[in-house]
Structures are given as C-alpha cells and as structure tokens.
Design a protein around this motif. Structure first.
Motif, PDB file in Angstrom:
ATOM      1  N   GLN A   1       0.771  -1.267  -0.090  1.00  9.21           N
ATOM      2  CA  GLN A   1       0.002   0.209   0.125  1.00  9.21           C
ATOM      3  C   GLN A   1       1.002   1.155  -0.115  1.00  9.21           C
ATOM      4  OE1 GLN A   1      -2.245   0.382   3.670  1.00  9.21           O
ATOM      5  NE2 GLN A   1      -3.627   1.739   2.670  1.00  9.21           N
TER       6      GLN A   1
ATOM      7  N   ARG B   1      -3.233   5.879  -0.740  1.00 17.62           N
ATOM      8  CA  ARG B   1      -4.561   5.243  -1.198  1.00 17.62           C
ATOM      9  C   ARG B   1      -4.439   4.309  -2.572  1.00 17.62           C
ATOM     10  NH1 ARG B   1      -7.273  10.260   0.380  1.00 17.62           N
ATOM     11  NH2 ARG B   1      -8.687   9.921   1.727  1.00 17.62           N
TER      12      ARG B   1
ATOM     13  N   TYR C   1      -1.564   1.625  -4.589  1.00 18.28           N
ATOM     14  CA  TYR C   1      -0.627   0.448  -4.424  1.00 18.28           C
ATOM     15  C   TYR C   1       0.571   0.259  -5.377  1.00 18.28           C
ATOM     16  CZ  TYR C   1      -4.822  -1.196  -2.345  1.00 18.28           C
ATOM     17  OH  TYR C   1      -6.032  -1.396  -1.465  1.00 18.28           O
TER      18      TYR C   1
ATOM     19  N   HIS D   1      -2.431  -7.573   4.384  1.00 19.97           N
ATOM     20  CA  HIS D   1      -3.446  -6.539   4.387  1.00 19.97           C
ATOM     21  C   HIS D   1      -3.389  -6.260   5.881  1.00 19.97           C
ATOM     22  CE1 HIS D   1      -7.897  -5.504   4.674  1.00 19.97           C
ATOM     23  NE2 HIS D   1      -7.191  -4.455   4.279  1.00 19.97           N
TER      24      HIS D   1
ATOM     25  N   ASP E   1      -5.849   0.089   5.606  1.00 21.93           N
ATOM     26  CA  ASP E   1      -6.337  -0.134   4.339  1.00 21.93           C
ATOM     27  C   ASP E   1      -7.881  -0.906   4.542  1.00 21.93           C
ATOM     28  OD1 ASP E   1      -6.806  -0.223   1.520  1.00 21.93           O
ATOM     29  OD2 ASP E   1      -5.353  -1.811   1.242  1.00 21.93           O
TER      30      ASP E   1
ATOM     31  N   PRO F   1      -9.669  -2.456   0.867  1.00 23.66           N
ATOM     32  CA  PRO F   1      -8.753  -3.098   0.088  1.00 23.66           C
ATOM     33  C   PRO F   1      -9.087  -3.238  -1.408  1.00 23.66           C
ATOM     34  CG  PRO F   1      -9.165  -4.413   1.567  1.00 23.66           C
ATOM     35  CD  PRO F   1      -9.962  -3.327   1.951  1.00 23.66           C
TER      36      PRO F   1
ATOM     37  N   ALA G   1      -0.266   6.160   4.152  1.00 28.26           N
ATOM     38  CA  ALA G   1      -1.730   5.547   4.391  1.00 28.26           C
ATOM     39  C   ALA G   1      -2.207   6.195   5.662  1.00 28.26           C
ATOM     40  CB  ALA G   1      -1.806   4.192   4.489  1.00 28.26           C
TER      41      ALA G   1
ATOM     42  N   TYR H   1      -5.593   8.674   5.346  1.00 32.88           N
ATOM     43  CA  TYR H   1      -6.736   8.135   6.157  1.00 32.88           C
ATOM     44  C   TYR H   1      -6.840   8.875   7.542  1.00 32.88           C
ATOM     45  CZ  TYR H   1      -7.482   4.432   2.689  1.00 32.88           C
ATOM     46  OH  TYR H   1      -7.901   3.755   1.316  1.00 32.88           O
TER      47      TYR H   1
END
Length: 334
Positions: free
Chosen positions: A131, A134, A136, A163, A168, A171, A230, A234
């Motif tokens: 990640q 947002r 990859y 993950h 995330d 995903p 990330a 977020y």
C-alpha cells in the motif's frame, strides 16, 4: 514446455527462514492486525492499479523511460565492460566494485532477461503488493512488474498482499476473487524457489510516527513509506507529536535471477539505440516522444487521459467526445 515443479512446504526451507516466517505468523495470529491474501490478476489490470493516482507522475512508462535514459548515457566501452562483471558488482555502491554505469546496464539488461525467462518458465515468485497511501505498488518485484504488466502483459500475474485493515479499510483485493493464506505452508507454497540458497524471508518491526517512519533495513523502506502515506491519507494522525505505531511486516528477497543473468550477459548486445529516437530492447521497440521513451504501440495513444501534452498535440492525441446533453457546455470545455 514449462517444467513441472515440486510444491514446497516449511520443511523444504532453511531453519532461518522457518524462524522468520513463524515469527511473523505468531505476531499476526496474536495481534489480529494483519492477514495475508493471494490472488491472480491480468497484467494490464495490475498496471492500471499501479498507475491509478492522477497526482502521481511516475507511471510504469516513466520508470521504463528513465531506465532507457540512464542507459543512453553509458559509454559503449562501459556497456561492453558489463560482460566481464559479476553480480556483486551490479550495484551503484563503488565500495563494492560497482558504479552508476554498471548498475544502469544491469537495470536495463534485467528487463530483457526477465522477459525471456518468463517465456521459458512460469512466474517463480508472486509480486508482493504494498500500500502507498490510497494506491498500490509492489516491492520486491518493481522490475518484474514492468515485464509482466507493460512489456509482455500476462493473462495471469500471481500476487500476494499483507493486508493491515487499520490502514487499508477498503482494500482493492476485495474487488477480486482472492484467497486467504491460512498457514505458513500455504505461504511457502507460493514461492517456487523458496528452497534456493539465495532465497530469504524478512520479518521486522516497522515504526511510524506523526512525522516519518523508522526501519532497520533499507529493504523495508518502500513498505514503511507507503504505510506512513496511508496514515496521512486516512487521517490516522490526529496529533503528530503523540502518534506512534509499531507494526510487523514480512517480505522476501532472492538473487536467483542474478545467477541466470550471469550466464547470459552477452544478451546485452541485443540492447541498443538505432538512432537518437529509436531504442531496441531485444524484441521491444521504443520511440522518443516529447522527451519520453514510449513502447512503439503507445506512440499514438495518450499516456493517461489527463496528459496535457497529448491533448494539445493533434497528431498524436486520441479524441474523446462527450455527447451527453445533460453535461453543461462549461463542463464539456474543461
């Protein structure tokens, strides 16, 4: 014909690799902060994911173009000198006997060698998706993705992803058929050469705070940087001075391809410039357009739908017309 292979398990890998896998697995099971998933995806689809951020200027084509430009700056003598080097010298670190020129040769030669290797053998190791905010990327496998997704797009690219739901929450792999990797044996099974003496798993702790990230080894930098992005994207970081997260990560590295490349260094003669605007990477032809080396098939197509260089060049642009009556004239002109 591609060879049949033995399915590997934990019993087939070194004691050190077993220790590293078990260490991460114990962390994952006790904290419940991560899960490993695996999936297959077409190379062209994967490329669209890697290049999905309109604010990110470095696409696979840009990465490939930069490699060609660096190779173009290498003298003919140094290109021939590459033939008498060994893998230990394929680095930018001069203290190890390497140089920027030799590394540039290695970097472009690796793509040509990988493209031929894929024709002879199936994908040996899955791409590890990571990640980055947002979007990859992948690491390791940054060069392999150029071959699998751009030069020779495969119908099926094997991938896996560690993950972390807290970073995330929605995903991308949820949009695909995917499987959870439920045991260490299932993890090892994905790596067809996990029993090779150059193959190594890595397990470490990554720390991120409100300002940056902290890792013990450069190999983890892409993951740690992406995780920090990330956290920012977020809005996990409410207070920069107090925010701090420790998280474990599992990745891998191998040098199997270097051994194969060592035996095929004369293939670098298949890589050359026909003239100032035409570059040949074996069977792959590139043309210089607007200071970017493009695969020949891309020359009359935009690099992206938002690329202004191609919008304003009527000779190379594709036209996109919106005939919907409910779109205002103002919007149509944007």
């Amino acid at each position: 014909m591609k060879k049949s292979r033995k399915i590997l398990t934990m019993d087939d890998i070194s004691a050190r690799n077993q220790e590293l896998v078990n260490g991460f697995w114990n962390w994952m099971e006790t904290t419940d902060r991560a899960r490993i998933v695996k999936f297959n995806v077409p190379g062209r689809t994967l490329r669209s994911i890697f290049d999905s951020d309109p604010l990110e200027s470095t696409t696979l084509i840009d990465t490939m173009s930069d490699k060609i430009k660096r190779y173009q700056s290498v003298s003919p003598f140094r290109k021939q000198q590459f033939k008498i080097t060994d893998p230990a010298q394929w680095t930018e670190d001069e203290s190890l006997g390497g140089s920027l020129d030799i590394y540039s040769c290695y970097s472009i030669f690796k793509l040509w060698w990988l493209s031929q290797s894929i024709d002879k053998e199936e994908q040996q190791s899955p791409l590890q998706i990571i990640q980055v905010g947002r979007k990859y990327s992948c690491h390791p496998g940054s060069d392999k993705r150029i071959v699998l997704c751009l030069l020779k797009p495969q119908a099926r690219v094997r991938c896996f992803y560690v993950h972390y739901p807290e970073f995330d929450p929605s995903p991308w792999h949820w949009t695909l058929p995917y499987d959870e990797v439920n045991t260490p044996d299932e993890l090892v099974e994905m790596f067809h050469c996990a029993n090779h003496h150059t193959f190594r798993f890595f397990h470490t702790n990554v720390k991120i705070d409100g300002h940056t990230f902290h890792v013990d080894d450069y190999h983890y930098k892409p993951f740690a940087l992406g995780l920090h992005k990330a956290a920012v994207k977020y809005r996990k970081i409410k207070n920069k001075e107090k925010f701090e997260v420790d998280i474990d990560h599992l990745t891998y590295v191998d040098a199997i391809h270097r051994m194969g490349m060592m035996e095929s260094k004369d293939m670098i003669d298949d890589i050359y410039f026909k003239n100032d605007w035409t570059f040949q990477l074996g069977e792959f032809k590139f043309l210089l357009v607007n200071d970017t080396w493009l695969p020949e098939s891309f020359v009359k197509a935009p690099k992206s739908l938002i690329d202004s260089k191609y919008k304003t060049n009527t000779l190379t642009a594709n036209s996109f017309t919106n005939n919907r009556p409910n779109i205002s004239r103002h919007r149509l002109g944007q």
